[in-house]
Design a protein around this motif. Structure first.
Motif, PDB file in Angstrom:
ATOM      1  N   THR A  68       0.839  -1.205   0.000  1.00 45.40           N
ATOM      2  CA  THR A  68       0.000   0.000   0.000  1.00 45.40           C
ATOM      3  C   THR A  68       0.874   1.255   0.000  1.00 45.40           C
ATOM      4  O   THR A  68       1.960   1.274   0.577  1.00 45.40           O
ATOM      5  N   TYR A  69       0.362   2.282  -0.658  1.00 45.63           N
ATOM      6  CA  TYR A  69       1.060   3.570  -0.635  1.00 45.63           C
ATOM      7  C   TYR A  69       0.107   4.703  -0.952  1.00 45.63           C
ATOM      8  O   TYR A  69      -0.986   4.490  -1.482  1.00 45.63           O
ATOM      9  N   ARG A  70       0.554   5.909  -0.625  1.00 40.12           N
ATOM     10  CA  ARG A  70      -0.205   7.123  -0.890  1.00 40.12           C
ATOM     11  C   ARG A  70       0.642   8.093  -1.692  1.00 40.12           C
ATOM     12  O   ARG A  70       1.832   8.244  -1.433  1.00 40.12           O
ATOM     13  N   LYS A  71       0.039   8.734  -2.667  1.00 34.29           N
ATOM     14  CA  LYS A  71       0.707   9.750  -3.476  1.00 34.29           C
ATOM     15  C   LYS A  71      -0.141  11.018  -3.423  1.00 34.29           C
ATOM     16  O   LYS A  71      -1.325  10.983  -3.770  1.00 34.29           O
ATOM     17  N   THR A  72       0.425  12.114  -2.930  1.00 31.66           N
ATOM     18  CA  THR A  72      -0.339  13.362  -2.830  1.00 31.66           C
ATOM     19  C   THR A  72      -0.209  14.177  -4.108  1.00 31.66           C
ATOM     20  O   THR A  72       0.821  14.163  -4.776  1.00 31.66           O
ATOM     21  N   LEU A  73      -1.268  14.903  -4.437  1.00 30.68           N
ATOM     22  CA  LEU A  73      -1.325  15.723  -5.642  1.00 30.68           C
ATOM     23  C   LEU A  73      -1.732  17.151  -5.297  1.00 30.68           C
ATOM     24  O   LEU A  73      -2.489  17.374  -4.346  1.00 30.68           O
TER      25      LEU A  73
END
Length: 222
Positions: free
Chosen positions: A205-210
């Motif tokens: 799992t991972y998160r990428k902010t925009l």
């Protein structure tokens, strides 16, 4: 509520985000390029924006979009027919918490701006995991709250005042864009969301902010 705003949904998405939402969606879809999915499920598909974009970026064999709003689905089907994509994309009325497909059916599942509307978040994410094939990937695109000083304050004013006011001008439902701000506030974003995915058995799992944290992409694999 979503039936009421369906006829202005695409316009307001572009207007309220100054068109940035298109780039967000494309960035989310590109999280799947390395696995080359052939069968994709788009949950809370709305008017099928992500499903349509995914055909061009990923060239899958089949995309199925599900949503509980018949008003949204009707508009999505018109867009799909106009674009000549009826052989690739199918839209069905369906609920994230009772997905009517067999276990291990899809190579990938996408959810754009829909998980915060799940009545039971864990149940919906669990259902998605059930219908994913082993090694299949979930990609979630969702609003988040920016933390940068200045950006945070501007964002709060925009969501509390500007977005609801604009929504009232163009949609029949006066509460829809007030609901938008309230639902974002309640959503367990960031590490809280990836922890939920981890606890449900998703891996990698991972998160990428925009856009300075206004939006986030979350991914997890079965």
């Amino acid at each position: 509520m979503f039936d009421d705003i369906a006829f202005r949904y695409d316009f307001l998405n572009r207007f309220l985000s100054a068109g940035i939402d298109v780039r967000w969606r494309k960035t989310a879809i590109r999280q799947l390029t390395d696995i080359n999915p052939k069968k994709i499920l788009d949950v809370a598909t709305g008017t099928a924006d992500v499903a349509i974009m995914a055909t061009g970026i990923l060239n899958p064999e089949k995309i199925t979009g599900i949503d509980i709003s018949d008003g949204m689905l009707e508009l999505g089907r018109k867009k799909i027919k106009t674009l000549g994509l009826t052989n690739t994309i199918e839209l069905l009325n369906g609920d994230s918490e009772t997905i009517k497909f067999d276990d291990n059916t899809f190579d990938a599942v996408t959810v754009a701006f829909g998980v915060r509307n799940f009545e039971n978040l864990e149940k919906g994410l669990g259902e998605i995991k059930r219908v994913l094939k082993p090694g299949g990937r979930l990609v979630v695109l969702e609003f988040s709250k920016p933390k940068t000083l200045g950006v945070k304050q501007l964002y709060n004013v925009y969501m509390k005042v500007a977005a609801p006011a604009i929504g009232k001008l163009f949609s029949k439902n006066r509460n829809a864009y007030k609901y938008l701000d309230e639902s974002i506030k309640k959503f367990p974003e960031g590490k809280n969301f990836t922890t939920i995915l981890d606890n449900l058995g998703y891996r990698n799992t991972y998160r990428k902010t925009l856009s300075l944290g206004i939006c986030s992409i979350y991914c997890g694999e079965k």
